[in-house]
Structures are given as structure tokens and as C-alpha cells.
Scaffold this motif. Structure first.
Motif, PDB file in Angstrom:
ATOM      1  N   PHE A   1      37.762  44.745  29.424  1.00 38.34           N
ATOM      2  CA  PHE A   1      36.926  43.973  30.339  1.00 38.34           C
ATOM      3  C   PHE A   1      35.444  44.338  30.191  1.00 38.34           C
ATOM      4  O   PHE A   1      35.103  45.496  29.934  1.00 38.34           O
ATOM      5  CB  PHE A   1      37.349  44.229  31.787  1.00 38.34           C
TER       6      PHE A   1
ATOM      7  N   ILE B   1      42.722  38.311  38.504  1.00 41.05           N
ATOM      8  CA  ILE B   1      43.553  38.291  37.308  1.00 41.05           C
ATOM      9  C   ILE B   1      44.779  37.439  37.632  1.00 41.05           C
ATOM     10  O   ILE B   1      45.408  37.622  38.680  1.00 41.05           O
ATOM     11  CB  ILE B   1      43.989  39.708  36.889  1.00 41.05           C
TER      12      ILE B   1
ATOM     13  N   GLY C   1      38.880  34.358  29.950  1.00 42.18           N
ATOM     14  CA  GLY C   1      38.207  34.514  31.234  1.00 42.18           C
ATOM     15  C   GLY C   1      36.900  35.264  31.062  1.00 42.18           C
ATOM     16  O   GLY C   1      36.681  35.971  30.074  1.00 42.18           O
ATOM     17  N   SER C   2      36.013  35.118  32.030  1.00 38.86           N
ATOM     18  CA  SER C   2      34.670  35.701  31.916  1.00 38.86           C
ATOM     19  C   SER C   2      34.672  37.218  31.886  1.00 38.86           C
ATOM     20  O   SER C   2      33.695  37.835  31.452  1.00 38.86           O
ATOM     21  CB  SER C   2      33.794  35.210  33.077  1.00 38.86           C
ATOM     22  N   ALA C   3      35.747  37.859  32.346  1.00 39.28           N
ATOM     23  CA  ALA C   3      35.792  39.321  32.351  1.00 39.28           C
ATOM     24  C   ALA C   3      36.307  39.905  31.045  1.00 39.28           C
ATOM     25  O   ALA C   3      36.258  41.120  30.841  1.00 39.28           O
ATOM     26  CB  ALA C   3      36.666  39.810  33.510  1.00 39.28           C
TER      27      ALA C   3
ATOM     28  N   PRO D   1      37.166  42.931  36.863  1.00 40.72           N
ATOM     29  CA  PRO D   1      37.474  41.536  37.211  1.00 40.72           C
ATOM     30  C   PRO D   1      37.759  41.385  38.704  1.00 40.72           C
ATOM     31  O   PRO D   1      38.309  42.287  39.343  1.00 40.72           O
ATOM     32  CB  PRO D   1      38.718  41.235  36.378  1.00 40.72           C
TER      33      PRO D   1
ATOM     34  N   ALA E   1      41.226  36.753  33.272  1.00 41.10           N
ATOM     35  CA  ALA E   1      40.556  37.662  34.210  1.00 41.10           C
ATOM     36  C   ALA E   1      39.130  37.175  34.372  1.00 41.10           C
ATOM     37  O   ALA E   1      38.434  36.938  33.374  1.00 41.10           O
ATOM     38  CB  ALA E   1      40.587  39.095  33.683  1.00 41.10           C
ATOM     39  N   ILE E   2      38.683  36.995  35.601  1.00 35.04           N
ATOM     40  CA  ILE E   2      37.351  36.444  35.839  1.00 35.04           C
ATOM     41  C   ILE E   2      36.501  37.384  36.694  1.00 35.04           C
ATOM     42  O   ILE E   2      37.003  38.163  37.497  1.00 35.04           O
ATOM     43  CB  ILE E   2      37.420  35.051  36.496  1.00 35.04           C
ATOM     44  N   LEU E   3      35.196  37.272  36.490  1.00 36.57           N
ATOM     45  CA  LEU E   3      34.227  38.082  37.217  1.00 36.57           C
ATOM     46  C   LEU E   3      33.861  37.423  38.539  1.00 36.57           C
ATOM     47  O   LEU E   3      34.199  36.266  38.803  1.00 36.57           O
ATOM     48  CB  LEU E   3      32.967  38.268  36.374  1.00 36.57           C
TER      49      LEU E   3
ATOM     50  N   LYS F   1      34.275  33.461  40.111  1.00 34.92           N
ATOM     51  CA  LYS F   1      35.246  33.293  41.182  1.00 34.92           C
ATOM     52  C   LYS F   1      34.768  32.238  42.169  1.00 34.92           C
ATOM     53  O   LYS F   1      33.601  32.195  42.539  1.00 34.92           O
ATOM     54  CB  LYS F   1      35.459  34.621  41.900  1.00 34.92           C
TER      55      LYS F   1
END
Length: 441
Positions: free
Chosen positions: A320, A327, A293-295, A324, A354-356, A360
Motif C-alpha cells: 500500500f 478494503i 485501488g488508489s491505495a 487504506p 483497497a482505497i485511500l 472513499k
């Protein structure tokens, strides 16, 4: 050129640059504290058979499955049970877990593993051992494999075992790495299952871009009974869903002149777990997980002990890059939100991400613009727009004059989420339709 079998309509193709590399796996650190849930399967809670303060060994039975859908639970590290905790899962249900502080020596880790012959064992004995070691489908709801075997016991048709190596989602990276690193275990696990259900053949259903992997499966399977075949399938999502996969396999069987009968479909992680239970007398102690994920600073495929807390797994990927915004466990397409980083990795955790904020999806606008994109991608041929509007009307599906037709159509939705991915208004189409179908039953 081998023929590629794909379902005829709908679906999506996508990529995700935040998925970890599929080159190899990294072994995660052993957890100092393990959280061992008593529900890691489709059915009810396993009954705890150890008490707080009791010492447990690696691989020891700590929860006994109760009834259909429930499976045995084992300690994944040696240590002392220090407490029991409870929390609400994403589906609103409560889960209980034993917390084990790691102490003492390991029974399996780092030791030479004894290998047990199985070729002369009876199918009922193989099924009993599979149940004893708590083997479940390592994806989806986690149905106990012994329950599925039992349901096929009196099948009048011949049975075809399908090894599902369909990579229609980049977040299946862990399965791909497992196939490469444990190919022999997957093949032998498939032979064990074939013996258990008396399957007439094994078909390796492999994404056409991974043809070389499929050929390696066939080479390893050799001339053992039952005979093995390779079916190259499309990699457009949701090709791995049972409906879409069965559709193309029936076409494959017709083309090859094979009467497939009933299809028993299992993934590579499940078959490797079957191998370990039968040949090594070992329960599911760990599993391959795609972490990214981006985070996440350093996405990677990790071999993680069951019961490791998700927060610790992210820490071993460098933590991270920023806070994030989401998650979740599973693929971003159909993943389930993680409410607390102390939640553990379980038998069915094939990916965590986990994404930023930038990655999203935008919030729902609440307004359908009637673009028709959802209809174009639905593999079942539904009209998600129409069904969604009916679920949101004041009367809903239940009270509408055409409720029977609408409810039956809604029940055909298998929740792949394609419509939600392409919807420019980000409406919860799939989840609303499936929820309405459940209310209508």
C-alpha cells in the motif's frame, strides 16, 4: 455497422483510473499457507473429509458438497492440514476453512496435462464430472453449475447458452484478460455446456466496444454444432445483470428471427473452469483477479491460487502507498468489505481493491434533498427516493396501507447500486430497499 442492443432506461457509465491494466496477467506466487474455505458457493458448508495433520495432494477433494447449492472443495496446493479456522463473513454468516501448509510435489503445476476427449460423452456424464470437480459460477453467489444444469433438464422450451462477455464495469478487467488469454478454453467450455443441456445455439453477448473479441470467439467456434452467434450489447452499467441482458437478447432474437427459448447465461471464467474439469480433469485451482485501488502501489490482473490470503496478494502488488480506508472484494459499486487481510481468495473473487481516504465516498448526510437523480438512473424504473423514505418511516413497508404495492415494487430492485452511486447525500438507497424487500417476503 452492426446493431448495438442496450436496455432502454437508466444505468450509468463510469471509469476508474485505479483499475489494473487489461493488457495481460501476472502469475501470483504460490502461498506457503493456504486457507481453503468450506463455503465458496451459494449453499451450505461442504463437509470436511480430511483431518488435521493429514497430508493432501494438489487437486485432492477435501470437502464434499451437501445438498443443493453446495459444491465440492479441493486442495489447491499439496501439503499438510495444520488447523481449521472460522470467521464471520460480510453477510454475518460464519465460514470455516482448512489451513494447508504447502509441502511436497505438485500433481498439476508444471506438469504436462493429459487431455481427455469429451465429444462422445453423454450429457449426464458431463454433468457428473462438472459436479465432481466443484465447478460453480465464478461470480455472484457461486451457484453450482451442475445444479443449474439439473434445473434445465426438463425444460420444455429450447435452450440458448449465452456467453456473457459484457464489460460494463471496469473492475471486470480479469474477465477481459481471461477472454484474451484463454479464448479457446472459453469456447470449448461453451460447447461442452451446450452439449450437456442440449442447447440449440450459443450466443456470445459481447460489449460493442469489444467487437473484435466477439469476432475472435465466432472464428474459434467455427462451424461446430450448435451454431454460434454474436450479439453486440451496450456497456452501460448494469448491462450484464440478468434482467437487462435478457431484455436486450430478446430484442436481438426478435430482430434476427431466432426463438431463443430459455436463456442459460454463464461468464467466461465459469466456462474456462468447465473446460478444465471435463478436458483436463482438474478442479478450480486458481482464478484471474483484478487487484487495484488508489491505495495499491502496482495494480495488476493476477492469476491467483484459491486460498491465497488477500494480504499476500496485495503485497505482490507492491503493498500500500498509505493506510487504506476501505478494503473489499468485488467492484466498488457492489463490493463486500474485507474484515481481515487473512481472508482468502475464493472461487468467486474476480476483483479485490483497497482505497485511500480521498477516494472513499463521503459519509451519508442522512438527508435526502429530493434531487431525483436516483430515479433517472434506475434501470427498473423505480422511485428509490420514495421507497427509501418508506423503509425509514416508523411504520416501514410492512405496516403502510399501500404496503403490498410498495413491497412488490421493492422486490423488483436487483441491487445494482446505481442510485447509491449518483446520490449526492450518499444514502444507502439500494441496500435499504433490497433489505426491506427480503423482510417483506
Amino acid at each position: 455497422m452492426s446493431k448495438v442492443y442496450s436496455f432502454p432506461r437508466g444505468g450509468i457509465s463510469f471509469d476508474d483510473p485505479t483499475v489494473p491494466s487489461r493488457n495481460s496477467s501476472v502469475t501470483a506466487f504460490l502461498p506457503g499457507l493456504s486457507v481453503i474455505p468450506l463455503v465458496q458457493h451459494a449453499g451450505g458448508r461442504a463437509y470436511p473429509i480430511v483431518s488435521i495433520g493429514e497430508n493432501v495432494k494438489e487437486g485432492m477433494l477435501v470437502g464434499r458438497g451437501q445438498g443443493m447449492g453446495s459444491a465440492n472443495i479441493h486442495a489447491t496446493v499439496p501439503g499438510r492440514v495444520i488447523k481449521m479456522v472460522s470467521w464471520k463473513m460480510a453477510d454475518g454468516k460464519t465460514n470455516d476453512a482448512l489451513v494447508i501448509r504447502m509441502e511436497g510435489s505438485f500433481e498439476k503445476l508444471g506438469k504436462k496435462e493429459d487431455v481427455y476427449p469429451w465429444q462422445g460423452m453423454l450429457p449426464y456424464d458431463l454433468q457428473r464430472i462438472i459436479a465432481e470437480f466443484g465447478v460453480v459460477e465464478m461470480e455472484g453467489l457461486g451457484r453450482p453449475v451442475s445444479d443449474i444444469i439439473a434445473s434445465l433438464r426438463n425444460e420444455s422450451e429450447s435452450i440458448t447458452l449465452v456467453v456473457r462477455c459484457v464489460f460494463d464495469d471496469p473492475w471486470l478487467a480479469a474477465d477481459y484478460v481471461l477472454c484474451n488469454e484463454r479464448l479457446k478454453a472459453v469456447v470449448e467450455g461453451s460447447r461442452i455446456i451446450a452439449r450437456t443441456v442440449r442447447a440449440s445455439r450459443i450466443i456470445y453477448a459481447v460489449s460493442h466496444r469489444e467487437k473484435e473479441l466477439g469476432e475472435r470467439f465466432l472464428a474459434e467456434a467455427g462451424n461446430w454444432d450448435p451454431p454460434s452467434f454474436l450479439a453486440l450489447v451496450g456497456d452501460r452499467y448494469p448491462q450484464r445483470n440478468r434482467r437487462e441482458l435478457e431484455l436486450v437478447l430478446r430484442s436481438y432474437g426478435k430482430q434476427e428471427g431466432l426463438e431463443l427459448g430459455s436463456l442459460f447465461i454463464l461468464g467466461p471464467a465459469t466456462l474456462a473452469a468447465v473446460h478444465d474439469a471435463i478436458k483436463l480433469k482438474k478442479p478450480i485451482l486458481d482464478r484471474y483477479v483484478a487487484v487495484g485501488g488508489s491505495a495499491v502501489k502496482k495494480p495488476q490482473v493476477m492469476k491467483v491460487r484459491i486460498g491465497s490470503r488477500i494480504g499476500e496478494v496485495f503485497s505482490q502488488c507492491g503493498g500500500f502507498v498509505d493506510k487504506p480506508m476501505r478494503i473489499a472484494s468485488g467492484s466498488p459499486l457492489i463490493g463486500k468489505a474485507v474484515a481481515d487481510l487473512d481472508e482468502p481468495v475464493v472461487k468467486t473473487s474476480y476483483a479485490i481493491f483497497a482505497i485511500l481516504e480521498a477516494q472513499k465516498a463521503p459519509s451519508p448526510s442522512g438527508c435526502c434533498i429530493s434531487c431525483g437523480e436516483c430515479r433517472n438512473v434506475c434501470p427498473v424504473g423505480l422511485d428509490p427516493e420514495e421507497l427509501y423514505k418508506r423503509t425509514r418511516s416508523s411504520s416501514g413497508l410492512k405496516e403502510n396501507p399501500s404496503q403490498d404495492v410498495l413491497s412488490s415494487r421493492a422486490a423488483e430492485c436487483h441491487g445494482c447500486g446505481c442510485c447509491e452511486v449518483v446520490c449526492p447525500s450518499r444514502l444507502p438507497l439500494s441496500s435499504a430497499i433490497t433489505s426491506s424487500a427480503l423482510r417483506g417476503n
